[in-house]
Design an enzyme around this catalytic site. Sequence first.
Site: not given
Length: 275
Positions: A107-109, A135
């Site tokens: 997720h993200s990073l 994500s």
Amino acid sequence: MADTDPKGPRERPGHTGADREAGAAWLACRQRRPEATARMYCFPHSGGSPGEYLRWSDGLPGLELWGVNLPGRGRRMSEEPYRRLEDLVGAIADAVDFRPPFALFGHSLGAVVAFEVARALRDRGGPEPRALLLSSYQAPHLPRTDPDVHGLPDEQLLPIVERQYGELSTALRDDPDFRQFTLAYHRADFEMIETYRYAEGRPLSVPLTVVGGTEDYPKEALEAWGRHTTGPFSVRLFPGDHFYLRAQREGLLRLITSTLTPRPAAPVPSPQRVA
């Protein structure tokens, strides 16, 4: 599964007991499931911890969930955090024994880290994931448009962290040691993503599912991930912002389950008898 093998954990070629000990520092598992159809390794967002993803375990009974512990926080708080994403990816690929069949979720990073770990495993001739689920991050070849913040002084960085991840309590905000510790790993994570530059290479061949919130990245920025795999590719949007996955947890877990559940083989038709 191998982790609960009564004969002890299996070694992959070239890996020693010291390697396994180093790899264990990177991983956390809330519930071992020897009967699971696959493992899923979860890479947290910047400033995050694997605990948020390990709590999904009850909603994913067919999977064994593993969270990736990054240095500089949680049980690894005494270690220096990484500040370059390529260094982090290399360390993970060196230390972690990814046991097939497995999937990677980020997720993200964590989406970028999961993607680069998948590339590193492929390039090293290691095991490749059954699927990659990414994500809340745009395709890595697209230019970033957000301003860099990792070099800001603490008093300017703290409000940014609180806007993104929630306000600290007054007691914690006023504790200089805690504030400095918290900002240190957030700053390192910001620096990792802000200095990351995608290096062109062969696309992966694994199924790639990209997920996001309707109020976060434009759909086109998520669809652009399609160039990074020759395998099946899909994009799914849920109502919400960058952290849509908290309000849309049940829907996301259903998507993960359907993505990673093996499809039954189609029945082979019986040969027709000719009179």
